[in-house]
Design a protein around this motif. Sequence first.
Motif, PDB file in Angstrom:
ATOM      1  N   ALA A   1      41.066  34.049  39.204  1.00  0.00           N
ATOM      2  CA  ALA A   1      39.923  33.656  38.377  1.00  0.00           C
ATOM      3  C   ALA A   1      38.641  34.288  38.915  1.00  0.00           C
TER       4      ALA A   1
ATOM      5  N   CYS B   1      38.554  37.874  37.969  1.00  0.00           N
ATOM      6  CA  CYS B   1      38.280  38.000  36.536  1.00  0.00           C
ATOM      7  C   CYS B   1      36.804  37.755  36.235  1.00  0.00           C
TER       8      CYS B   1
ATOM      9  N   ILE C   1      40.511  31.840  33.473  1.00  0.00           N
ATOM     10  CA  ILE C   1      40.840  33.263  33.308  1.00  0.00           C
ATOM     11  C   ILE C   1      40.961  33.596  31.821  1.00  0.00           C
TER      12      ILE C   1
END
Lengths: 314, 337
Positions: B175, B178, B42
């Motif tokens: 994640a 993102c 991330i």
Amino acid sequence: MQLLLESGDFLARLLQQCANGVAKGSVYALVAVGYTMVYGVLQLINFAHSDVYMLGAYFSYYPARWLGYMPDGAEKPKVPLYVLGLAFAFAVTACACTGMLIERLAYRPLRNASRLAALITAIGVSIFLQNAGQMVFTSEVKSFPRYVDQTSVPLGPIAVANTSLIIVVVAALMVGGLHLFVQRTRTGAAMRACSHDMRTARLMGVNVNATISLTFAIGSAMAAVGGMLIAMDQPRLTPTMGLLMGLKAFVAAVLGGIGSIPGAALGGLLLGVAESVVGTWNTTYADAVAFVALIVVLLVKPSGILGKAGREKV
Amino acid sequence: MLRTAGILAAGLAAAFALNLLVANAIPPYPALVINLCGISIILAVSLNVINGLTGQFSLGHAGFMAIGAYVSAYFTTTLRYFDPEAARYISQAPLLDGLWGFPLALMAGGIAAAVAGLVVGIPTLRLKGDYLAIATLGFGEIVTILLANFRQVGGTKGLTSIPGHADTFWIYGAASVCITFSLFFQRSTFGRALIAIRENELAAEVMGIGAARMKVIAFIYGAFFAGIAGGLFAHLMLSISPANFGFMKSVEVVVMLVLGGLGSMTGAVVGAVILTILPEALRDIEREVNLSGLRMALYALILILLMLFRPQGIFGQRELSLKLLRRLVPGRRKESP
């Protein structure tokens, strides 16, 4: 009358803090000179410089400890004066060589690469030196033998430690000498030429590689002196002692105008005084002063106090 | 759009599967490393939007991470309903807790970091190159110094006994979000504008791109996800202190990007995974020879050698795509970049 006395007291305290700040700032100035010279020539933030400063402290610590002796009945080892001279000379030479070696091995191959690559390499060298330092010197705190007994010297309404006076005098001589060297000698002219325009300097017959090596050697030697002076004043040596000092010295260089030696001196002194004055109210916020000052300067006048917007460097 | 949704769904499914695997079949220490990899992903992907796509050099990512970590952890540990009339806490439980509280606390951390990104971004993005790097570095240092001075958040000791809400599903779910958003961002008109700013800011301005506004938006975006990563980090490690978010943490994230290839999202992911596992792997070597400092010294040496011999990183600016795979695998033709 009472009020007057109190304000007088306040003034004396302020003056005292300023005096302490000047001593602290002198060391910042010594380290900042190295940053400013390298940036002037290569436009590179030499992150490894702060670790050369750390090495300077250690390189003077070992000879001073090995060559010193413990007199009968004394609590601390005694270090003869000539030994100090030797330790000093050894540390300065070793650091100058380290600086040149770093330039030769890590920065020179990247001179034509992107500036980001050079910057990351500088950070890498810094991490390497810190951890190699931890491997060699271990992370335990070492105390430098007190070779100058600390006494306080009355100076008008305030009192200054004799070590602080030594720091200020030595730093002033070094930085002043360097300024004269850069401005008055042929070698200094070559350095200025390189910082103005490296290609043209080469065409004019300046040995650019040698000049850059010399820049690193001088900057590193100055950092070594700074490291020794700090070791004398606050004898606590750790492999990471360079980190905060390096950041602050770099701030000092930006503050005064990066690329300018008098600027680095001025920035260092200003930063030292500002930190000490803020430190009277809150010691923990003193560390933030440098970074707040940095951001303010970058916003108001990014070229620094003595820096010119044009290409006036070194 | 469909494609974006597909990537997101695949990512979330993978996170779910990984969570099952980690919870049932993997010992605690490797599981921790896997989770830390997710957080690094991330951080690296979000910084890639600022440093890679837009070409701005930020060295203060850990500062945003710290803000996110502290704000979200403050919500889940300290902050409680307070009744001013009775002058006592109504509930013993923290304000945000449990299944719905945690994502809200994460969002709060992300938003706080994004606001910080806005506040820092507007003035500093007038600066360029090294000067921007130093200004953001200064910002990161100020954040940690301030946090170390706030007694409400534990000073230098930091916050402790944070509930361990962040499991593998949350981390890799975040994640995936993102990565998906960043990929979408990269391919959108907006991303093109950012790349144009990177390549030549003046030319981009002439083409009608409001460079200042774009840069601030990229900064806010990166800061938001750094804040989320911080929140996850806090709820994974269960205690945080200002020392977790120092200058070196920012450097680590930049190094992940550079290793993977600045500007490549795939590179950011690969760099994050390698540089999270590498120090842990080196830890064993360090223990073997009993020489503290060796681990990071080797790490630094690898970094320097990488810069000397492959300064563009593993991927350069390329992305791992089906096309690239197809070219590499079946025909075994010579690779042409």
